[in-house]
Structures are given as C-alpha cells and as structure tokens.
Design an enzyme around this catalytic site. Structure first.
Site, mmCIF file in Angstrom:
data_model
loop_
_atom_site.group_PDB
_atom_site.id
_atom_site.type_symbol
_atom_site.label_atom_id
_atom_site.label_comp_id
_atom_site.label_asym_id
_atom_site.label_seq_id
_atom_site.Cartn_x
_atom_site.Cartn_y
_atom_site.Cartn_z
ATOM 1 N N TYR A 137 -2.420 -1.330 10.143
ATOM 2 C CA TYR A 137 -2.460 -1.655 8.718
ATOM 3 C C TYR A 137 -1.197 -1.173 8.015
ATOM 4 O O TYR A 137 -0.543 -1.937 7.283
ATOM 5 C CB TYR A 137 -3.699 -1.009 8.105
ATOM 6 C CG TYR A 137 -3.829 -1.133 6.607
ATOM 7 C CD1 TYR A 137 -4.390 -2.266 6.027
ATOM 8 C CD2 TYR A 137 -3.427 -0.097 5.765
ATOM 9 C CE1 TYR A 137 -4.525 -2.368 4.645
ATOM 10 C CE2 TYR A 137 -3.566 -0.193 4.395
ATOM 11 C CZ TYR A 137 -4.119 -1.328 3.837
ATOM 12 O OH TYR A 137 -4.252 -1.423 2.472
ATOM 13 N N SER A 158 0.845 -1.202 0.000
ATOM 14 C CA SER A 158 0.000 0.000 0.000
ATOM 15 C C SER A 158 0.873 1.242 0.000
ATOM 16 O O SER A 158 2.021 1.217 0.469
ATOM 17 C CB SER A 158 -0.899 0.014 1.240
ATOM 18 O OG SER A 158 -1.494 1.278 1.451
#
Length: 285
Positions: A190, A177
């Site tokens: 995350y 990400s």
C-alpha cells in the site's frame, strides 16, 4: 463537529469493508458539511465513492452544487446510501459498480459519466485497497499486483480516459497517504503505491499544465474508514490513530474539505502539490 475519540471498539471485517457495519459509523458529512454553492454547474467523477473519504467528498461536492458520479466495487448498501445523501442536495448522482483495476471498466466509467453529464470538470482518483502484513515474505505476488492495479494502475487508466474530455480549468485530485512519506512496515505494498501516486501527481501536473488542467493530491493520515477494520487486527483497530500528535483518527468529512479547496477557486494557483490532513505528522513533502 469531529468525533474526538482516541480509541474504537475492537472489530474486524473482510475486505473491502462495509461502512454500514462499522462501530461507530464514520462522519461523512451528512450532518456536518454545509455547502456554499462553490461547485455549482460542475460535474465530478469519484472512485471509491460509496464509503470513507470518497463518500465524504461526494457529499461535500454535492452540497457545493456539483453533479456527482461515483464508482464502487461491490458494496451495494453503502453505495445506495451515498447516492441518496448526494441526491438529497438537489443534484444528479450516478453510481457505477465495477473494478477500477480493470482498464475496460475505467474506460466505460468515463464514457458513462460523459453520457450522463455531457462534460467532466473534476476527476477524483480515490479508490484503494490495503492489506496488513508483518513481513514482506507474507505478501504474495498476486496481492502485490492486485494492490498496484487498484491503487495506481487505476489512476492511470481513468486519467487517460478522462483527459480528452477535460477542458481548461478542470481538476484532477489524487488520494495518496502519509505512508508515502513516512512508510509503513505493515502496509508495504500500500505505502509503495501511495509513493507512486505522489510521483504520478507531480509528473502529470507538469504534463498538462499548458492545457490549463490542475493536478494535485491529498495525503491523509489515519482516517476512520472501512479499510481500517477490513485491514488491521482488532487490537490495532482499537487504538487506530492515537499515535499522531492530535491523538485521534480523522473523520472522512474532515478530509473532504481539502478536496473541496483543490476543486474550487481557492486552489486555482496550485498544481503538482499535496495537502496533508494527517493529525499533525510533519512530513516535509
């Protein structure tokens, strides 16, 4: 053609999120992706293939001629929709329900895929979860461990189970990400796992290079998937993605092209690298 909207209707879902309940529905490639047979004869295993980026990758691979197996947690309706679209491309498709944070399921997933196809050419480690928290103190130890189990432990479990079946020329593609590079104060657990995925990708690529197996990653920016309404407050969902240079969230089908590139001959001289379909954020990574 990608949806160029800059705002979304406010909406909220419970984890892990259901694509069928999103407004508007994400663009996963059912109408947008046209294949050219570049993966004909290949067999792929994708985690989190029921919705979001995983669904778009499954559809794109199928349109390129690959047989597809995918794992999903519990979203039966989304999984059945994905399977139907993939099979409509004239390839074989198998959907397996289970928790990739469980090593025994990961082993079973690879075993079932091998029984179905007899080989494994492409592994896409993609399943993930994220939880919005304004302060580190708001993250429980249980949530921290759970996020790590889904987002990075599973990559290790699946890769360890898959590698004995992968031959020279096989591809492993990991989903990281943009938050691995720029951080996210509201997605601390995350973001941390996504940074770990970058290091895992680079280290694994070096580890298996002499075996002729290529390992790369894709680091999407804001993408309209079920994780968004299942993670963020409604007011954050409404403006999701509007803060990147292109001023909009990406659609899953736009991200899927990066996975196709890495899985096909276009990516044959790349390993240990990360592609950045992120709407224009410069990360220098």
């Amino acid at each position: 053609m990608a949806d160029d909207r800059k705002t979304f209707p406010p909406q909220r879902q419970e984890q892990p999120g259901v694509e069928a309940e999103m407004t508007p529905r994400p663009q996963s490639g059912e109408d947008e992706y046209r294949g050219f047979g570049r993966l004909r004869g290949k067999c792929a295993l994708i985690t989190g293939g029921d919705s979001g980026i995983g669904r778009a990758v499954a559809i794109a691979f199928a349109r390129e001629g690959a047989d597809v197996a995918f794992a999903y947690l519990a979203e039966e309706r989304d999984a059945l929709e994905t399977r139907d679209v993939v099979e409509s491309a004239g390839v074989r498709c198998f959907a397996f329900r289970g928790d990739v944070g469980d090593e025994s399921f990961c082993s079973k997933l690879v075993r079932n895929s091998m029984e179905a196809f007899g080989k494994l050419d492409i592994l896409v480690n993609n399943a993930a979860e994220q939880h919005y928290a304004e302060r580190l103190e708001d993250i429980s130890s249980e949530q921290w461990e759970r996020t790590f189990r889904t987002n990075i432990f599973a990559y290790f479990y699946l890769t360890k189970a898959a590698l004995p079946h992968m031959k020279e020329g096989a591809r492993i593609i990991n989903t990281t990400s943009v938050t691995a590079y720029k951080g996210s104060p509201m997605l601390l657990d995350y973001s941390t796992t996504k940074g770990a995925i970058v290091a895992f990708t680079r280290s694994l690529a070096l580890s298996v290079a002499q075996r002729g197996i290529l390992v790369n990653a894709v680091a999407p920016g804001p993408v309209w998937t079920p994780l968004i309404p299942a993670s963020f407050p409604e007011e954050k969902v409404e403006k999701f993605g509007a803060d990147v240079p292109l001023q909009r969230a990406g659609q899953p089908v736009e991200i899927a092209h990066s996975y196709v590139f890495l899985a096909t001959e276009g990516g044959s001289y790349m390993t240990g690298q990360v592609l950045h379909p992120n709407g224009g954020t410069i990360v220098n990574g």
